[in-house]
Motif scaffolding. Structure first.
Motif, PDB file in Angstrom:
ATOM      1  N   PHE A 293       0.817  -1.208   0.000  1.00 15.08           N
ATOM      2  CA  PHE A 293       0.000   0.000   0.000  1.00 15.08           C
ATOM      3  C   PHE A 293       0.852   1.261   0.000  1.00 15.08           C
ATOM      4  O   PHE A 293       2.047   1.226   0.281  1.00 15.08           O
ATOM      5  CB  PHE A 293      -0.955   0.011   1.200  1.00 15.08           C
ATOM      6  CG  PHE A 293      -0.278  -0.012   2.554  1.00 15.08           C
ATOM      7  CD1 PHE A 293       0.067   1.161   3.201  1.00 15.08           C
ATOM      8  CD2 PHE A 293       0.000  -1.218   3.176  1.00 15.08           C
ATOM      9  CE1 PHE A 293       0.673   1.147   4.445  1.00 15.08           C
ATOM     10  CE2 PHE A 293       0.612  -1.250   4.420  1.00 15.08           C
ATOM     11  CZ  PHE A 293       0.945  -0.064   5.056  1.00 15.08           C
ATOM     12  N   LEU A 294       0.213   2.368  -0.349  1.00  9.01           N
ATOM     13  CA  LEU A 294       0.824   3.695  -0.320  1.00  9.01           C
ATOM     14  C   LEU A 294       0.273   4.462   0.867  1.00  9.01           C
ATOM     15  O   LEU A 294      -0.909   4.320   1.211  1.00  9.01           O
ATOM     16  CB  LEU A 294       0.487   4.481  -1.593  1.00  9.01           C
ATOM     17  CG  LEU A 294       1.021   3.932  -2.910  1.00  9.01           C
ATOM     18  CD1 LEU A 294       0.425   4.717  -4.073  1.00  9.01           C
ATOM     19  CD2 LEU A 294       2.524   4.001  -2.947  1.00  9.01           C
ATOM     20  N   CYS A 295       1.120   5.296   1.465  1.00 15.24           N
ATOM     21  CA  CYS A 295       0.697   6.129   2.584  1.00 15.24           C
ATOM     22  C   CYS A 295       1.604   7.345   2.650  1.00 15.24           C
ATOM     23  O   CYS A 295       2.817   7.222   2.473  1.00 15.24           O
ATOM     24  CB  CYS A 295       0.777   5.330   3.882  1.00 15.24           C
ATOM     25  SG  CYS A 295       0.248   6.245   5.344  1.00 15.24           S
ATOM     26  N   LYS A 296       1.042   8.503   2.878  1.00 12.47           N
ATOM     27  CA  LYS A 296       1.838   9.725   3.001  1.00 12.47           C
ATOM     28  C   LYS A 296       2.478   9.844   4.376  1.00 12.47           C
ATOM     29  O   LYS A 296       3.447  10.550   4.551  1.00 12.47           O
ATOM     30  CB  LYS A 296       0.982  10.951   2.704  1.00 12.47           C
ATOM     31  CG  LYS A 296       0.555  11.024   1.254  1.00 12.47           C
ATOM     32  CD  LYS A 296      -0.058  12.346   0.917  1.00 12.47           C
ATOM     33  CE  LYS A 296      -0.521  12.379  -0.518  1.00 12.47           C
ATOM     34  NZ  LYS A 296       0.517  12.606  -1.477  1.00 12.47           N
ATOM     35  N   GLU A 297       1.938   9.145   5.355  1.00 15.38           N
ATOM     36  CA  GLU A 297       2.463   9.183   6.723  1.00 15.38           C
ATOM     37  C   GLU A 297       3.632   8.212   6.869  1.00 15.38           C
ATOM     38  O   GLU A 297       3.702   7.194   6.183  1.00 15.38           O
ATOM     39  CB  GLU A 297       1.379   8.785   7.723  1.00 15.38           C
ATOM     40  CG  GLU A 297       0.114   9.594   7.621  1.00 15.38           C
ATOM     41  CD  GLU A 297       0.306  11.045   8.007  1.00 15.38           C
ATOM     42  OE1 GLU A 297       1.127  11.328   8.897  1.00 15.38           O
ATOM     43  OE2 GLU A 297      -0.366  11.894   7.406  1.00 15.38           O
ATOM     44  N   VAL A 298       4.525   8.526   7.796  1.00 12.29           N
ATOM     45  CA  VAL A 298       5.647   7.634   8.089  1.00 12.29           C
ATOM     46  C   VAL A 298       5.172   6.595   9.099  1.00 12.29           C
ATOM     47  O   VAL A 298       4.731   6.940  10.191  1.00 12.29           O
ATOM     48  CB  VAL A 298       6.853   8.419   8.659  1.00 12.29           C
ATOM     49  CG1 VAL A 298       7.978   7.471   9.013  1.00 12.29           C
ATOM     50  CG2 VAL A 298       7.314   9.478   7.678  1.00 12.29           C
ATOM     51  N   LEU A 299       5.231   5.331   8.707  1.00  7.54           N
ATOM     52  CA  LEU A 299       4.903   4.220   9.587  1.00  7.54           C
ATOM     53  C   LEU A 299       6.201   3.511   9.939  1.00  7.54           C
ATOM     54  O   LEU A 299       7.186   3.604   9.212  1.00  7.54           O
ATOM     55  CB  LEU A 299       3.934   3.260   8.902  1.00  7.54           C
ATOM     56  CG  LEU A 299       2.643   3.872   8.344  1.00  7.54           C
ATOM     57  CD1 LEU A 299       1.805   2.805   7.649  1.00  7.54           C
ATOM     58  CD2 LEU A 299       1.845   4.558   9.432  1.00  7.54           C
ATOM     59  N   SER A 300       6.218   2.775  11.023  1.00  2.00           N
ATOM     60  CA  SER A 300       7.444   2.139  11.499  1.00  2.00           C
ATOM     61  C   SER A 300       7.549   0.692  11.063  1.00  2.00           C
ATOM     62  O   SER A 300       6.594  -0.078  11.210  1.00  2.00           O
ATOM     63  CB  SER A 300       7.503   2.192  13.027  1.00  2.00           C
ATOM     64  OG  SER A 300       7.472   3.518  13.472  1.00  2.00           O
ATOM     65  N   ILE A 301       8.724   0.322  10.558  1.00  2.00           N
ATOM     66  CA  ILE A 301       8.955  -1.071  10.178  1.00  2.00           C
ATOM     67  C   ILE A 301       8.928  -1.927  11.444  1.00  2.00           C
ATOM     68  O   ILE A 301       9.403  -1.522  12.499  1.00  2.00           O
ATOM     69  CB  ILE A 301      10.272  -1.229   9.392  1.00  2.00           C
ATOM     70  CG1 ILE A 301      10.277  -2.558   8.659  1.00  2.00           C
ATOM     71  CG2 ILE A 301      11.472  -1.090  10.283  1.00  2.00           C
ATOM     72  CD1 ILE A 301      11.200  -2.607   7.480  1.00  2.00           C
ATOM     73  N   GLY A 302       8.272  -3.067  11.351  1.00  2.00           N
ATOM     74  CA  GLY A 302       8.133  -3.961  12.495  1.00  2.00           C
ATOM     75  C   GLY A 302       6.916  -3.664  13.355  1.00  2.00           C
ATOM     76  O   GLY A 302       6.500  -4.490  14.157  1.00  2.00           O
ATOM     77  N   ALA A 303       6.315  -2.488  13.190  1.00  2.00           N
ATOM     78  CA  ALA A 303       5.147  -2.115  13.991  1.00  2.00           C
ATOM     79  C   ALA A 303       3.912  -2.873  13.517  1.00  2.00           C
ATOM     80  O   ALA A 303       3.804  -3.245  12.349  1.00  2.00           O
ATOM     81  CB  ALA A 303       4.894  -0.612  13.894  1.00  2.00           C
TER      82      ALA A 303
END
Length: 110
Positions: free
Chosen positions: A43-53
């Protein structure tokens, strides 16, 4: 790059909201699905998400049913002004995974 996916990915047009589970702030972010398989989602997202979260999500499928699933982020890549993510489903029920396989079968017939 070596293909490491366990299942075939199928394009799906959908948007969903995800909430991070391991932090107290239950902030929801919107994502645009690129592809989906019984094992995971791109997926695409403009927000920064954390790897492993791990994020809680509600995925609206082509039948307008909503699948409740947990996503663990396993891949992040910058693409233009947004991020491309790869996530695996955590604890998705077999019946929900079967719905995705049915969608893939129907989509392949077209």
């Amino acid at each position: 790059m070596e293909e490491r996916r366990r299942s075939k990915r199928t394009e799906m047009s959908s948007t969903l909201m995800v909430k991070r589970l391991d932090q107290g702030d239950m902030q929801e972010v919107s994502i645009d699905i690129i592809d989906v398989s019984p094992n995971g989602v791109g997926f695409l997202c403009k927000e920064v998400l954390s790897i492993g979260a791990v994020y809680e999500s509600k995925l609206r499928i082509w039948t307008q049913e909503v699948l409740h699933a947990f996503l663990q982020i396993v891949r992040i890549e910058m693409k233009g002004d947004s991020y491309t993510y790869g996530a695996v489903f955590i604890g998705m029920s077999e019946s929900d995974a079967a719905r995705i396989r049915v969608y893939q079968t129907i989509n392949d017939e077209k």
